[in-house]
Design a protein around this motif. Structure first.
Motif, PDB file in Angstrom:
ATOM      1  N   UNK A 134       0.832  -1.201   0.000  1.00  0.00           N
ATOM      2  CA  UNK A 134       0.000   0.000   0.000  1.00  0.00           C
ATOM      3  C   UNK A 134       0.872   1.259   0.000  1.00  0.00           C
ATOM      4  N   UNK A 135       1.930   1.242   0.814  1.00  0.00           N
ATOM      5  CA  UNK A 135       2.804   2.415   0.875  1.00  0.00           C
ATOM      6  C   UNK A 135       3.503   2.638  -0.457  1.00  0.00           C
ATOM      7  N   UNK A 136       3.980   1.557  -1.053  1.00  0.00           N
ATOM      8  CA  UNK A 136       4.666   1.694  -2.348  1.00  0.00           C
ATOM      9  C   UNK A 136       3.713   2.242  -3.404  1.00  0.00           C
ATOM     10  N   UNK A 137       2.486   1.717  -3.430  1.00  0.00           N
ATOM     11  CA  UNK A 137       1.499   2.185  -4.401  1.00  0.00           C
ATOM     12  C   UNK A 137       1.182   3.667  -4.183  1.00  0.00           C
ATOM     13  N   UNK A 138       1.047   4.082  -2.904  1.00  0.00           N
ATOM     14  CA  UNK A 138       0.753   5.481  -2.609  1.00  0.00           C
ATOM     15  C   UNK A 138       1.909   6.387  -3.025  1.00  0.00           C
ATOM     16  N   UNK A 139       3.150   5.931  -2.811  1.00  0.00           N
ATOM     17  CA  UNK A 139       4.307   6.736  -3.192  1.00  0.00           C
ATOM     18  C   UNK A 139       4.390   6.901  -4.701  1.00  0.00           C
ATOM     19  N   UNK A 140       4.131   5.820  -5.426  1.00  0.00           N
ATOM     20  CA  UNK A 140       4.205   5.900  -6.898  1.00  0.00           C
ATOM     21  C   UNK A 140       3.110   6.832  -7.428  1.00  0.00           C
ATOM     22  N   UNK A 141       1.859   6.651  -6.953  1.00  0.00           N
ATOM     23  CA  UNK A 141       0.755   7.494  -7.418  1.00  0.00           C
ATOM     24  C   UNK A 141       0.990   8.953  -7.042  1.00  0.00           C
ATOM     25  N   UNK A 142       1.497   9.193  -5.839  1.00  0.00           N
ATOM     26  CA  UNK A 142       1.764  10.567  -5.429  1.00  0.00           C
ATOM     27  C   UNK A 142       2.860  11.216  -6.253  1.00  0.00           C
ATOM     28  N   UNK A 143       3.892  10.444  -6.586  1.00  0.00           N
ATOM     29  CA  UNK A 143       4.987  10.998  -7.390  1.00  0.00           C
ATOM     30  C   UNK A 143       4.512  11.358  -8.792  1.00  0.00           C
ATOM     31  N   UNK A 144       3.686  10.483  -9.392  1.00  0.00           N
ATOM     32  CA  UNK A 144       3.181  10.762 -10.734  1.00  0.00           C
ATOM     33  C   UNK A 144       2.264  11.992 -10.724  1.00  0.00           C
ATOM     34  N   UNK A 145       1.346  12.061  -9.743  1.00  0.00           N
ATOM     35  CA  UNK A 145       0.457  13.210  -9.664  1.00  0.00           C
ATOM     36  C   UNK A 145       1.254  14.491  -9.401  1.00  0.00           C
ATOM     37  N   UNK A 146       2.280  14.408  -8.552  1.00  0.00           N
ATOM     38  CA  UNK A 146       3.121  15.562  -8.263  1.00  0.00           C
ATOM     39  C   UNK A 146       3.809  16.064  -9.532  1.00  0.00           C
ATOM     40  N   UNK A 147       4.294  15.124 -10.318  1.00  0.00           N
ATOM     41  CA  UNK A 147       4.993  15.497 -11.551  1.00  0.00           C
ATOM     42  C   UNK A 147       4.051  16.142 -12.554  1.00  0.00           C
ATOM     43  N   UNK A 148       2.829  15.602 -12.675  1.00  0.00           N
ATOM     44  CA  UNK A 148       1.876  16.161 -13.634  1.00  0.00           C
ATOM     45  C   UNK A 148       1.458  17.575 -13.238  1.00  0.00           C
ATOM     46  N   UNK A 149       1.232  17.778 -11.946  1.00  0.00           N
ATOM     47  CA  UNK A 149       0.864  19.118 -11.494  1.00  0.00           C
ATOM     48  C   UNK A 149       2.011  20.109 -11.698  1.00  0.00           C
ATOM     49  N   UNK A 150       3.237  19.659 -11.481  1.00  0.00           N
ATOM     50  CA  UNK A 150       4.390  20.541 -11.689  1.00  0.00           C
ATOM     51  C   UNK A 150       4.527  20.924 -13.158  1.00  0.00           C
ATOM     52  N   UNK A 168      10.080  28.133 -11.859  1.00  0.00           N
ATOM     53  CA  UNK A 168      10.907  28.147 -10.656  1.00  0.00           C
ATOM     54  C   UNK A 168      10.257  27.392  -9.504  1.00  0.00           C
ATOM     55  N   UNK A 169      10.441  27.943  -8.308  1.00  0.00           N
ATOM     56  CA  UNK A 169       9.911  27.278  -7.114  1.00  0.00           C
ATOM     57  C   UNK A 169       8.391  27.253  -7.086  1.00  0.00           C
ATOM     58  N   UNK A 170       7.740  28.184  -7.790  1.00  0.00           N
ATOM     59  CA  UNK A 170       6.274  28.216  -7.791  1.00  0.00           C
ATOM     60  C   UNK A 170       5.694  26.976  -8.457  1.00  0.00           C
ATOM     61  N   UNK A 171       6.367  26.478  -9.496  1.00  0.00           N
ATOM     62  CA  UNK A 171       5.867  25.267 -10.150  1.00  0.00           C
ATOM     63  C   UNK A 171       5.920  24.068  -9.209  1.00  0.00           C
ATOM     64  N   UNK A 172       6.907  24.044  -8.293  1.00  0.00           N
ATOM     65  CA  UNK A 172       7.001  22.953  -7.325  1.00  0.00           C
ATOM     66  C   UNK A 172       6.009  23.128  -6.164  1.00  0.00           C
ATOM     67  N   UNK A 173       5.597  24.364  -5.901  1.00  0.00           N
ATOM     68  CA  UNK A 173       4.674  24.603  -4.794  1.00  0.00           C
ATOM     69  C   UNK A 173       3.236  24.214  -5.138  1.00  0.00           C
ATOM     70  N   UNK A 174       2.897  24.242  -6.430  1.00  0.00           N
ATOM     71  CA  UNK A 174       1.518  23.928  -6.821  1.00  0.00           C
ATOM     72  C   UNK A 174       1.128  22.495  -6.465  1.00  0.00           C
TER      73      UNK A 174
END
Length: 228
Positions: free
Chosen positions: A11-27, A37-43
């Motif tokens: 479950x933790x591995x799945x959550x980390x992978x999904x969170x990383x992908x969603x984080x990347x798409x939002x960035x 800059x840093x604003x793209x990482x804050x979103x």
């Protein structure tokens, strides 16, 4: 125990992978919309934190028996922002030429997230305590200074005689009903029925029976009796 740990690790591995992908798409979407800059990482941090905070407030309100409409609304807003960014970066949107409407949405997100976070921070977590019911005063107790022999000698409340009210005060005689004057024609009819009853039975007529034969109300019995 090992099976439980393996399930938790999955479950933790799945959550980390999904969170990383969603984080990347939002960035990527924020950077394409002009937030470099840093604003793209804050979103992505803002969107994911609002999603998690709204989910926690919603569950706490449900457990406490409180309405969870506000937290549920902000959970859906954050979910729509995360899901929209994931779909937009799947090739359906040209990141080199982002529409002006999307730039406006991305630029206005910080104000929306700040407003939602403020409302979630002030969401009550526990129900209001009901007002304590008013209790009747306790009966007076015997002072501690009174020793046991003297305490036994005190009369109990049930032993105190209660004066009885006189019977005449409890049951009052009803006031007499005044006789109502009857018209002459009705008087003749009453006397005729009384004579007919006396001739048939040899007994005087009863006022209530005569009144019933005439169809008069019960309150007219004294008036009928006055003419027998």
């Amino acid at each position: 125990m090992r099976a439980h740990l393996a399930r938790v690790d999955a479950v933790i591995i799945q959550a980390v992978i999904a969170g990383a992908l969603s984080f990347s798409h939002l960035h990527d979407l924020a950077e394409a919309a002009g937030q470099g800059g840093w604003k793209a990482w804050a979103y992505p941090i803002s969107v994911d934190l609002l999603l998690v905070a709204a989910w926690r407030r919603m569950r706490e309100a449900q457990r406490a028996g409180l309405p969870a409409g506000g937290p549920r609304l902000w959970f859906l807003v954050a979910l729509a922002a995360s899901l929209g960014a994931n779909v937009a970066t799947a090739g359906l949107l040209d990141l080199d030429d982002v529409p002006a409407s999307l730039r406006v949405v991305v630029a206005g997100w910080p104000a929306v997230a700040f407003f939602g976070g403020t409302l979630l921070a002030h969401t009550p977590r526990t129900p209001k305590e009901p007002a304590a019911p008013e209790t009747e005063p306790a009966p007076p107790s015997v002072p501690a200074e009174v020793e046991a022999p003297h305490r036994d000698a005190l009369p109990s409340p049930s032993a105190v005689p209660v004066p009885e009210a006189p019977q005449s005060a409890l049951v009052a005689d009803p006031p007499p009903v005044p006789a109502v004057a009857l018209p002459p024609a009705l008087v003749d009819r009453v006397q005729a029925l009384a004579e007919e009853h006396r001739a048939a039975t040899g007994q005087p007529a009863d006022a209530d029976a005569v009144r019933a034969r005439l169809g008069l109300p019960a309150s007219m019995t004294p008036s009928v009796a006055a003419h027998l």
